[in-house]
Design an enzyme around this catalytic site. Structure first.
Site, PDB file in Angstrom:
ATOM      1  N   LYS A  64     -75.434 -25.405  33.980  1.00 40.32           N
ATOM      2  CA  LYS A  64     -76.966 -25.433  33.984  1.00 40.32           C
ATOM      3  C   LYS A  64     -77.347 -27.098  34.115  1.00 40.32           C
ATOM      4  O   LYS A  64     -78.451 -27.454  34.608  1.00 40.32           O
ATOM      5  CB  LYS A  64     -77.594 -24.820  32.769  1.00 40.32           C
ATOM      6  CG  LYS A  64     -77.490 -23.276  33.097  1.00 40.32           C
ATOM      7  CD  LYS A  64     -78.048 -22.616  34.433  1.00 40.32           C
ATOM      8  CE  LYS A  64     -78.072 -21.208  34.234  1.00 40.32           C
ATOM      9  NZ  LYS A  64     -79.043 -20.994  35.354  1.00 40.32           N
ATOM     10  N   ASN A  96     -82.678 -17.027  39.874  1.00 40.62           N
ATOM     11  CA  ASN A  96     -82.411 -16.330  38.620  1.00 40.62           C
ATOM     12  C   ASN A  96     -80.859 -16.270  38.208  1.00 40.62           C
ATOM     13  O   ASN A  96     -80.407 -16.109  37.116  1.00 40.62           O
ATOM     14  CB  ASN A  96     -83.321 -15.134  38.504  1.00 40.62           C
ATOM     15  CG  ASN A  96     -82.926 -14.244  37.096  1.00 40.62           C
ATOM     16  OD1 ASN A  96     -82.992 -14.908  36.110  1.00 40.62           O
ATOM     17  ND2 ASN A  96     -82.206 -13.313  37.516  1.00 40.62           N
ATOM     18  N   LEU A 141     -83.229 -10.323  32.807  1.00 41.13           N
ATOM     19  CA  LEU A 141     -84.273 -11.020  33.273  1.00 41.13           C
ATOM     20  C   LEU A 141     -84.614 -10.766  34.492  1.00 41.13           C
ATOM     21  O   LEU A 141     -85.954 -10.862  34.744  1.00 41.13           O
ATOM     22  CB  LEU A 141     -84.272 -12.385  32.668  1.00 41.13           C
ATOM     23  CG  LEU A 141     -84.578 -12.847  31.274  1.00 41.13           C
ATOM     24  CD1 LEU A 141     -83.912 -14.168  31.063  1.00 41.13           C
ATOM     25  CD2 LEU A 141     -85.945 -12.794  30.994  1.00 41.13           C
ATOM     26  N   TYR A 188     -71.104 -22.841  30.590  1.00 44.74           N
ATOM     27  CA  TYR A 188     -72.462 -22.363  30.999  1.00 44.74           C
ATOM     28  C   TYR A 188     -73.442 -23.450  30.837  1.00 44.74           C
ATOM     29  O   TYR A 188     -74.283 -23.705  31.695  1.00 44.74           O
ATOM     30  CB  TYR A 188     -72.880 -21.120  29.987  1.00 44.74           C
ATOM     31  CG  TYR A 188     -74.162 -20.640  30.540  1.00 44.74           C
ATOM     32  CD1 TYR A 188     -74.630 -20.085  31.581  1.00 44.74           C
ATOM     33  CD2 TYR A 188     -75.452 -20.966  29.554  1.00 44.74           C
ATOM     34  CE1 TYR A 188     -75.767 -19.619  32.004  1.00 44.74           C
ATOM     35  CE2 TYR A 188     -76.460 -20.485  29.651  1.00 44.74           C
ATOM     36  CZ  TYR A 188     -76.941 -19.773  31.044  1.00 44.74           C
ATOM     37  OH  TYR A 188     -78.030 -19.248  31.400  1.00 44.74           O
ATOM     38  N   LYS A 198     -76.111  -0.888  43.024  1.00 48.54           N
ATOM     39  CA  LYS A 198     -76.631  -1.281  41.923  1.00 48.54           C
ATOM     40  C   LYS A 198     -77.947  -1.636  42.317  1.00 48.54           C
ATOM     41  O   LYS A 198     -78.905  -1.567  41.650  1.00 48.54           O
ATOM     42  CB  LYS A 198     -75.930  -2.209  41.082  1.00 48.54           C
ATOM     43  CG  LYS A 198     -74.671  -1.663  40.612  1.00 48.54           C
ATOM     44  CD  LYS A 198     -73.716  -2.996  39.631  1.00 48.54           C
ATOM     45  CE  LYS A 198     -72.659  -2.135  39.154  1.00 48.54           C
ATOM     46  NZ  LYS A 198     -71.857  -3.242  38.284  1.00 48.54           N
ATOM     47  N   ASP A 216     -74.027 -12.579  47.359  1.00 47.15           N
ATOM     48  CA  ASP A 216     -72.996 -12.697  46.409  1.00 47.15           C
ATOM     49  C   ASP A 216     -72.612 -14.410  46.014  1.00 47.15           C
ATOM     50  O   ASP A 216     -72.278 -15.194  47.155  1.00 47.15           O
ATOM     51  CB  ASP A 216     -71.579 -12.376  47.105  1.00 47.15           C
ATOM     52  CG  ASP A 216     -70.400 -12.624  46.183  1.00 47.15           C
ATOM     53  OD1 ASP A 216     -70.455 -13.085  45.098  1.00 47.15           O
ATOM     54  OD2 ASP A 216     -69.264 -11.895  46.292  1.00 47.15           O
TER      55      ASP A 216
END
Length: 343
Positions: free
Chosen positions: A217, A126, A51, A213, A76, A99
């Site tokens: 959040k 993000n 995303l 997870y 990357k 990081d």
């Protein structure tokens, strides 16, 4: 329009009611044709994959002039940036190492933004992860998913607030958008009665690979509710955005092998495309205005927080989480309370 805090909490179960509404009954929206980010400088974390990479495309499509890609791997990141530069040669695209498992890296990134950027309009938090195995990071002493999704994301958000306030154009508030997940509504959150609260996430007996997870959040939502009470929308508009269930991301790359076929079929049948998901980010930072300050944005609209946050117990947990988090940041030499008072 009422803010998320003023809206009544939803009484519909997340599964299947809200999930079906999100994934099948919501008309996808695209930013208005006159959306224009010309001249704007944007920080986007986790910008080289999934995303984040799609959001980078869309930011540049809407003519963002400078894009800072916060990535863990410079190699990357540069590979992703090279592809973007080929498509958008007029934009200034930079790769900065970030990081999120390291407090030192987060602080260095924020300091660089304050020192090197003459302008900063937008920051999109993000970067995130979902671990399938319990792992405590030696550098911080915290479970990895909670470190990345909660501690480091909240720390970077706080550190960037004064930069956004001071380096956005006069009369135009900066924009800080934190990516969340409404799966948090379904989080078991068994630690909520633990005192102190945060150390319980570093205890293996509480670790649930399915719940970690959503729980991480959820912590972000609890903290952001309080955070936005200390920030004026005239200085920085802070909101949360929920992009929906998305196919093609690497978020579930660490799930057990036997789960992967199910995830593939589930995503193929019900998930949004990354293009649709990333459009919610653009909506949050470029379409929505001051009315979205302190709000959760889901399905391109202002929606309530999790029902727990409106209860007396929820408010007590939010207060406790707020105090413990600021104490944590003080221990690493960041006076978050002082930053918030000055910004």
């Amino acid at each position: 329009m009422p803010s998320s805090k003023e809206l009544p909490p939803s009484t519909a179960p997340w599964f299947p009611n809200q999930f079906i509404t999100n994934q099948f009954r919501t008309k996808h929206q695209v930013p208005p044709k006159d959306t224009d980010l010309s001249g704007k400088c944007v920080i986007l974390t986790g910008a080289n994959v999934g995303l984040g990479f799609e959001c980078a495309h869309q930011l540049l499509f809407y003519k963002a002039s400078r894009l800072i890609m916060g990535v863990r791997s410079s190699t990357k990141g540069e590979a992703a940036a090279a592809e973007l530069r080929r498509q958008y040669p007029k934009a200034n695209i930079e790769v900065w190492v970030l990081d999120m498992s390291s407090y030192d890296s987060v602080r260095a990134f924020a300091a660089r933004a304050g020192n090197e950027l003459h302008r900063l309009d937008i920051a999109i938090m993000n970067a995130g992860m979902a671990a399938s195995k319990f792992q405590v990071l030696p550098g911080t002493g915290h479970e990895e998913t909670v470190q990345v999704n909660y501690y480091s994301t909240m720390l970077l958000s706080i550190l960037l607030l004064p930069v956004l306030k001071q380096k956005s154009p006069v009369g135009v508030p900066g924009r800080l958008t934190i990516v969340t997940s409404m799966l948090s509504i379904a989080s078991k959150f068994p630690q909520k009665k633990e005192t102190p609260l945060l150390p319980s996430f570093d205890d293996k007996k509480f670790f649930d690979p399915v719940d970690i997870y959503p729980a991480s959040k959820f912590l972000g939502q609890l903290f952001t509710w309080k955070l936005t009470d200390f920030v004026s929308a005239d200085d920085v508009v802070v909101n949360l955005v929920e992009p929906g269930f998305i196919k093609g991301t690497a978020l579930h790359r660490d799930v057990p092998a036997f789960v992967k076929p199910f995830m593939y079929l589930f995503k193929a049948s019900s998930a949004r495309t990354m293009k649709v998901g990333a459009s919610t980010y653009i909506d949050a930072v470029a379409v929505k205005g001051k009315e979205s300050h302190g709000c959760c944005l889901m399905n391109w609209d202002i929606t309530p927080y999790a029902p727990f946050q409106y209860t007396p117990e929820g408010k007590e947990v939010m207060d406790r989480l707020w105090r413990e988090t600021l104490e944590e940041f003080n221990l690493i030499g960041v006076d978050a309370n002082g930053i918030l008072k000055s910004s």
